[in-house]
Design an enzyme around this catalytic site. Structure first.
Site, PDB file in Angstrom:
ATOM      1  N   LYS B 102     -40.021 -37.514 -67.853  1.00 54.22           N
ATOM      2  CA  LYS B 102     -40.725 -36.931 -66.709  1.00 54.22           C
ATOM      3  C   LYS B 102     -42.223 -37.071 -66.954  1.00 54.22           C
ATOM      4  O   LYS B 102     -42.766 -36.490 -67.887  1.00 54.22           O
ATOM      5  CB  LYS B 102     -40.361 -35.454 -66.538  1.00 54.22           C
ATOM      6  CG  LYS B 102     -41.258 -34.753 -65.521  1.00 54.22           C
ATOM      7  CD  LYS B 102     -40.911 -33.291 -65.302  1.00 54.22           C
ATOM      8  CE  LYS B 102     -42.084 -32.571 -64.644  1.00 54.22           C
ATOM      9  NZ  LYS B 102     -41.786 -31.165 -64.333  1.00 54.22           N
ATOM     10  N   GLY B 163     -45.012 -23.043 -61.078  1.00 50.84           N
ATOM     11  CA  GLY B 163     -44.928 -21.641 -61.486  1.00 50.84           C
ATOM     12  C   GLY B 163     -45.352 -20.635 -60.434  1.00 50.84           C
ATOM     13  O   GLY B 163     -45.416 -19.442 -60.710  1.00 50.84           O
ATOM     14  N   ALA B 189     -41.192 -28.123 -58.796  1.00 50.19           N
ATOM     15  CA  ALA B 189     -42.248 -27.098 -58.815  1.00 50.19           C
ATOM     16  C   ALA B 189     -42.372 -26.340 -57.506  1.00 50.19           C
ATOM     17  O   ALA B 189     -42.338 -26.924 -56.429  1.00 50.19           O
ATOM     18  CB  ALA B 189     -43.617 -27.676 -59.169  1.00 50.19           C
ATOM     19  N   GLY B 190     -42.500 -25.036 -57.651  1.00 52.17           N
ATOM     20  CA  GLY B 190     -42.811 -24.174 -56.520  1.00 52.17           C
ATOM     21  C   GLY B 190     -41.646 -23.367 -55.970  1.00 52.17           C
ATOM     22  O   GLY B 190     -41.846 -22.412 -55.225  1.00 52.17           O
ATOM     23  N   ASN B 211     -37.949 -24.292 -63.180  1.00 52.65           N
ATOM     24  CA  ASN B 211     -37.956 -23.581 -64.458  1.00 52.65           C
ATOM     25  C   ASN B 211     -38.258 -22.101 -64.233  1.00 52.65           C
ATOM     26  O   ASN B 211     -37.420 -21.228 -64.413  1.00 52.65           O
ATOM     27  CB  ASN B 211     -38.959 -24.227 -65.416  1.00 52.65           C
ATOM     28  CG  ASN B 211     -38.876 -23.735 -66.860  1.00 52.65           C
ATOM     29  OD1 ASN B 211     -39.222 -24.442 -67.777  1.00 52.65           O
ATOM     30  ND2 ASN B 211     -38.417 -22.523 -67.106  1.00 52.65           N
ATOM     31  N   THR B 212     -39.470 -21.828 -63.749  1.00 54.62           N
ATOM     32  CA  THR B 212     -39.917 -20.435 -63.626  1.00 54.62           C
ATOM     33  C   THR B 212     -39.035 -19.611 -62.695  1.00 54.62           C
ATOM     34  O   THR B 212     -38.803 -18.423 -62.955  1.00 54.62           O
ATOM     35  CB  THR B 212     -41.382 -20.402 -63.146  1.00 54.62           C
ATOM     36  OG1 THR B 212     -42.134 -21.341 -63.916  1.00 54.62           O
ATOM     37  CG2 THR B 212     -41.994 -19.032 -63.321  1.00 54.62           C
TER      38      THR B 212
END
Lengths: 67, 261
Positions: B102, B163, B189-190, B211-212
């Site tokens: 990535k 995040g 993301a997001g 992830n987050t």
């Protein structure tokens, strides 16, 4: 001689040391890691033939949690 | 949905959810959350090892075995093409010649917004060196197309900032990217909660990387399970094809005849 490992200066009381011995001294021998030696990646099979000189720089990396 | 397989760089995957391994309380929680998520591809970061630490110290690889998951080493924290390339060369050595990576080249530490100029340059070099590059980028359709033309194996536009949990801020740009792409498009993301993941999949994204949203939930294990269902449900809704929206004309679901008088 001085060797920089991950940005930290390490002093060794020898004039010559191979990468395999250095790894043992750093107690890394059971870890999964990769090494960059003076900016070049060095494969495990070449560790024993790589002799470090004063002022050499090593980056030793592992995989950690990340997104 | 056994037949609806997801192809990345020549390999089939059953799960369209890709997850990060950062920000968990401990490796045990990372392991359980990832197992609940059903993800097969997991991102990892490459960092300097602590010198002189306990040799018996646990490592991520003990909990997330390389044999069971496809590792996706990232370039998080890299702000130049050179740093990103250097990181991934080390990752390839670390992971025994593994080529799937990535790429993300960041432009600003406050927003972690991608620097697309450096990203394009890094992608060109990495592809020449034989890497299979899944690339994090902005939701700019022109850059997305350029990255595909260079040879990236998956385009991964942000839904919103890394995040942030702000969800999909520009679904229309994502639709343009999806319509133009011949390689998988993965929102990266997001995403903040399950509905964000559903929307991404209903738009026609091939997958979602997060992830987050899982790690920072009050109960990461339960959120991982919710995300698994969200991805599957969004994908099935996309494949099923939604009904047309009718703003001014209601259409009863029950028969209009045979009403009692």
């Amino acid at each position: 001689m001085k060797i920089y490992v991950n940005g930290q200066q390490k002093n060794f009381e020898v004039t010559e040391i191979c990468l395999t011995s250095l790894i043992e001294k750093l107690a890394l021998n059971e870890k999964k890691f990769a090494i960059e030696y003076n900016g070049e990646i060095i494969s495990k099979s070449n560790f024993s033939q790589t002799f470090l000189k004063d002022g050499d720089k090593l980056e030793i990396v592992i995989a950690v949690g990340g997104g | 949905m056994e037949s609806d397989k997801f192809l990345i760089a020549g390999k089939h995957y059953l799960s369209r959810l890709l997850v990060g391994t950062g920000k968990y309380k401990d490796f045990k929680e990372t392991q359980t959350a990832i197992s609940e998520s059903g993800a097969e591809i997991v991102t990892v970061a490459i960092r300097r090892t602590n010198i002189g630490q306990d040799i018996k110290e646990e490592s991520l690889l003990d909990f997330i075995p390389k044999e069971k998951y496809t590792y996706l080493p990232n370039t998080a924290g890299c702000y130049t093409k050179d740093d990103a390339i250097r990181t991934l060369r080390l990752a390839r050595e670390l992971l025994d010649g593994h080529n799937l990576v990535k790429l993300e080249v960041l432009g600003d530490p406050n927003t972690l917004y991608p620097n697309v100029v450096e990203t394009v340059e890094a992608a060109k070099i990495l592809i020449k060196e034989g890497f299979d590059v899944m690339v994090y980028t902005s939701d700019d359709p022109i850059i997305a197309k350029q990255l595909e033309d260079i040879g990236c194996c998956a385009i991964m536009p942000l839904a919103s900032l890394i995040g942030s949990g702000m969800g999909i801020l520009n679904p229309h740009n994502l639709e343009i990217i999806i319509d133009n792409a011949k390689v998988p498009v993965i929102v990266d993301a997001g995403v903040g909660t399950a509905s964000d993941a559903v929307i991404a999949m209903e738009l026609g994204c091939d997958g979602v990387l997060m992830n987050t949203a899982i790690a920072a939930a009050d109960n990461p294990i339960l959120m991982a399970a919710a995300m698994k269902k969200a991805i599957e449900s969004g994908r099935e809704a996309f494949l099923a094809g939604r009904m047309k929206k009718k703003f001014y004309q209601a259409d009863p679901s029950s028969p209009t005849s045979g009403l009692i008088k």
